[in-house]
Design a protein around this motif. Sequence first.
Motif, PDB file in Angstrom:
ATOM      1  N   ASN A   1       0.836  -1.205   0.000  1.00 56.54           N
ATOM      2  CA  ASN A   1       0.000   0.000   0.000  1.00 56.54           C
ATOM      3  C   ASN A   1       0.876   1.263   0.000  1.00 56.54           C
ATOM      4  OD1 ASN A   1      -2.186   1.633   0.161  1.00 56.54           O
ATOM      5  ND2 ASN A   1      -2.888   0.925   2.153  1.00 56.54           N
ATOM      6  N   VAL A   2       1.910   1.252   0.824  1.00 54.55           N
ATOM      7  CA  VAL A   2       2.818   2.407   0.880  1.00 54.55           C
ATOM      8  C   VAL A   2       3.510   2.600  -0.473  1.00 54.55           C
ATOM      9  CG1 VAL A   2       4.973   3.276   1.902  1.00 54.55           C
ATOM     10  CG2 VAL A   2       3.195   2.311   3.376  1.00 54.55           C
ATOM     11  N   ALA A   3       3.983   1.494  -1.064  1.00 54.89           N
ATOM     12  CA  ALA A   3       4.698   1.578  -2.346  1.00 54.89           C
ATOM     13  C   ALA A   3       3.798   2.172  -3.439  1.00 54.89           C
ATOM     14  CB  ALA A   3       5.185   0.189  -2.760  1.00 54.89           C
ATOM     15  N   LYS A   4       2.542   1.748  -3.465  1.00 56.95           N
ATOM     16  CA  LYS A   4       1.608   2.268  -4.485  1.00 56.95           C
ATOM     17  C   LYS A   4       1.380   3.765  -4.309  1.00 56.95           C
ATOM     18  CE  LYS A   4      -0.876  -2.001  -5.528  1.00 56.95           C
ATOM     19  NZ  LYS A   4      -2.039  -2.846  -5.234  1.00 56.95           N
ATOM     20  N   GLN A   5       1.222   4.178  -3.050  1.00 53.96           N
ATOM     21  CA  GLN A   5       1.038   5.620  -2.787  1.00 53.96           C
ATOM     22  C   GLN A   5       2.272   6.417  -3.197  1.00 53.96           C
ATOM     23  OE1 GLN A   5      -0.509   6.851   1.151  1.00 53.96           O
ATOM     24  NE2 GLN A   5      -0.762   4.681   1.523  1.00 53.96           N
ATOM     25  N   LEU A   6       3.457   5.852  -2.924  1.00 59.12           N
ATOM     26  CA  LEU A   6       4.697   6.575  -3.256  1.00 59.12           C
ATOM     27  C   LEU A   6       4.810   6.807  -4.757  1.00 59.12           C
ATOM     28  CD1 LEU A   6       7.275   4.907  -0.803  1.00 59.12           C
ATOM     29  CD2 LEU A   6       6.369   7.243  -0.694  1.00 59.12           C
TER      30      LEU A   6
ATOM     31  N   GLU B   1       2.410   7.070  -6.892  1.00 63.84           N
ATOM     32  CA  GLU B   1       1.434   8.082  -7.283  1.00 63.84           C
ATOM     33  C   GLU B   1       1.886   9.483  -6.854  1.00 63.84           C
ATOM     34  OE1 GLU B   1      -2.580   6.727  -6.386  1.00 63.84           O
ATOM     35  OE2 GLU B   1      -3.103   8.852  -6.180  1.00 63.84           O
ATOM     36  N   ARG B   2       2.333   9.581  -5.602  1.00 62.85           N
ATOM     37  CA  ARG B   2       2.708  10.897  -5.082  1.00 62.85           C
ATOM     38  C   ARG B   2       3.960  11.465  -5.760  1.00 62.85           C
ATOM     39  NH1 ARG B   2       1.253  10.553   1.405  1.00 62.85           N
ATOM     40  NH2 ARG B   2      -0.945  10.135   1.043  1.00 62.85           N
ATOM     41  N   ALA B   3       4.880  10.565  -6.141  1.00 65.69           N
ATOM     42  CA  ALA B   3       6.102  11.035  -6.794  1.00 65.69           C
ATOM     43  C   ALA B   3       5.907  11.113  -8.309  1.00 65.69           C
ATOM     44  CB  ALA B   3       7.257  10.094  -6.462  1.00 65.69           C
ATOM     45  N   ALA B   4       4.753  10.627  -8.788  1.00 64.84           N
ATOM     46  CA  ALA B   4       4.457  10.592 -10.224  1.00 64.84           C
ATOM     47  C   ALA B   4       5.559   9.894 -11.017  1.00 64.84           C
ATOM     48  CB  ALA B   4       4.209  12.007 -10.746  1.00 64.84           C
ATOM     49  N   VAL B   5       5.936   8.703 -10.524  1.00 71.48           N
ATOM     50  CA  VAL B   5       6.923   7.892 -11.261  1.00 71.48           C
ATOM     51  C   VAL B   5       6.271   6.558 -11.657  1.00 71.48           C
ATOM     52  CG1 VAL B   5       9.136   8.752 -10.395  1.00 71.48           C
ATOM     53  CG2 VAL B   5       7.896   7.053  -9.070  1.00 71.48           C
ATOM     54  N   LYS B   6       6.768   6.005 -12.758  1.00 68.77           N
ATOM     55  CA  LYS B   6       6.224   4.713 -13.206  1.00 68.77           C
ATOM     56  C   LYS B   6       6.966   3.580 -12.518  1.00 68.77           C
ATOM     57  CE  LYS B   6       5.435   6.135 -17.970  1.00 68.77           C
ATOM     58  NZ  LYS B   6       6.714   6.609 -18.459  1.00 68.77           N
ATOM     59  N   ALA B   7       6.258   2.499 -12.271  1.00 67.58           N
ATOM     60  CA  ALA B   7       6.870   1.360 -11.574  1.00 67.58           C
ATOM     61  C   ALA B   7       8.112   0.855 -12.306  1.00 67.58           C
ATOM     62  CB  ALA B   7       5.843   0.240 -11.429  1.00 67.58           C
ATOM     63  N   GLU B   8       8.052   0.840 -13.638  1.00 63.97           N
ATOM     64  CA  GLU B   8       9.205   0.292 -14.383  1.00 63.97           C
ATOM     65  C   GLU B   8      10.436   1.207 -14.320  1.00 63.97           C
ATOM     66  OE1 GLU B   8       6.136   0.783 -15.559  1.00 63.97           O
ATOM     67  OE2 GLU B   8       6.142   1.582 -17.607  1.00 63.97           O
TER      68      GLU B   8
ATOM     69  N   GLU C   1       3.936  -6.909  -7.077  1.00 64.52           N
ATOM     70  CA  GLU C   1       2.613  -6.288  -6.989  1.00 64.52           C
ATOM     71  C   GLU C   1       2.520  -4.991  -7.790  1.00 64.52           C
ATOM     72  OE1 GLU C   1      -1.159  -6.801  -5.943  1.00 64.52           O
ATOM     73  OE2 GLU C   1       0.452  -8.204  -5.451  1.00 64.52           O
ATOM     74  N   ILE C   2       3.607  -4.203  -7.802  1.00 64.28           N
ATOM     75  CA  ILE C   2       3.524  -2.922  -8.528  1.00 64.28           C
ATOM     76  C   ILE C   2       4.088  -3.023  -9.947  1.00 64.28           C
ATOM     77  CG2 ILE C   2       3.590  -1.558  -6.379  1.00 64.28           C
ATOM     78  CD1 ILE C   2       6.515  -0.840  -7.003  1.00 64.28           C
ATOM     79  N   GLY C   3       4.781  -4.133 -10.231  1.00 62.21           N
ATOM     80  CA  GLY C   3       5.346  -4.287 -11.580  1.00 62.21           C
ATOM     81  C   GLY C   3       6.622  -3.489 -11.785  1.00 62.21           C
ATOM     82  N   ALA C   4       7.453  -3.428 -10.729  1.00 64.45           N
ATOM     83  CA  ALA C   4       8.731  -2.693 -10.848  1.00 64.45           C
ATOM     84  C   ALA C   4       9.779  -3.638 -11.425  1.00 64.45           C
ATOM     85  CB  ALA C   4       9.158  -2.171  -9.475  1.00 64.45           C
TER      86      ALA C   4
END
Length: 325
Positions: free
Chosen positions: A57-62, A64-71, A97-100
């Motif tokens: 949950n924290v990773a997903k918010q980060l 979004e908030r930093a506006a960076v793509k998982a990859e 989970e986030i696809g990094a």
Amino acid sequence: MIRTRVIATAASVPEQVITNADLAKIVDTSDEWITQRTGIRERHISAGENTSVLVINVAKQLLERAAVKAEDIDLIIVASVTQDYGTPSLACMIQKEIGAVNAVAFDVVAACSGFMFALSTADKFIKSGAYGNALVIGGETLSKIVDWTDRATCVLFGDGAGGAYVEKSEEAGMEWENIGSAGEKYEILTEGYTNCANAFNDNPASVDPLWYVNMNGREVFKFATKKVTGSLKKLMEEKHLKHEDVKYFIPHQANIRIVEVIAKKLGIPFEKFYMNIDRLGNTSSASIPMALNELNEQGLLERGDKIVLAGFGGGMTWGTMLIVW
Ligand code: COA
């Protein structure tokens, strides 16, 4: 010169809130004892969600908030002593989970100093020039390793996760750190011991009592006040800082009395230490990033502010860092 800057923060807690009065129903304690001795009034306790749920949950918010793509994430570093599995790491679970897909992902173990050790590690990877950014997260479900019949420990801890997205910068960022370990004292605070039982020895396979959080509270108290005071003093001297130059000190939230002692010893007004232990209890590696996130979410941090993070915990370990926001 390459520096590492915090760009975004985030936090996540289980919804269930357990008050001191709730605890008094299961062990011989009282709201008065817990509040006076620790400063804790309530804490979030998992209703079944494991640590991975909180850190993901924290990773997903980060992102979004930093506006960076998982990859585009280069590194995922998680600090925890309550991982879901021995392996995989929580960091690898986040990665999936986030696809990094391009990240290097691993966990570090430094108990309540864990976030400081993870942040320091990310800083070194980034300063090497080989990595550009990192998700750095501390997360715990301590409720699964607490003995709920032991009033001396079960009233102290809470569950939660917090983290930061950090990236390479030419501007000021992480400016100074002092992390350290005192392994000779490891026995004063332990958890998660497992017996070495196998088909070729007689050791019982049962869960050892040392699986649960086990500590000498007074020794931990002494260690924390001594090491954090020493580390903060070193910082103030080496960076020629007065407490007036620092916007907030963010200590690990283990016991309000520990912070009161540190503040007094250093002559720093207690109000400069950001505290949320009353609502969250001791969340180990999550406490510092959750406090940082609260300050950030409330808009209390401005570009250029000097912030000092100070962790301590099992190992025994400690870690202090000066960040320019
Ligand atoms: N409710 C009521 N009484 C309690 C209690 C509880 N939850 N827990 C302990 N007590 C009792 C003890 O049994 C003892 O009773 P006794 O005098 O009859 O023997 C009495 O309270 C005092 O216990 P003591 O352990 O001496 O209290 P303390 O003032 O040292 O406070 C801690 C205990 C754990 C709160 C304190 O030592 C502490 O915070 N230490 C640091 C722990 C920590 O930060 N750990 C995590 C580090 S990351």
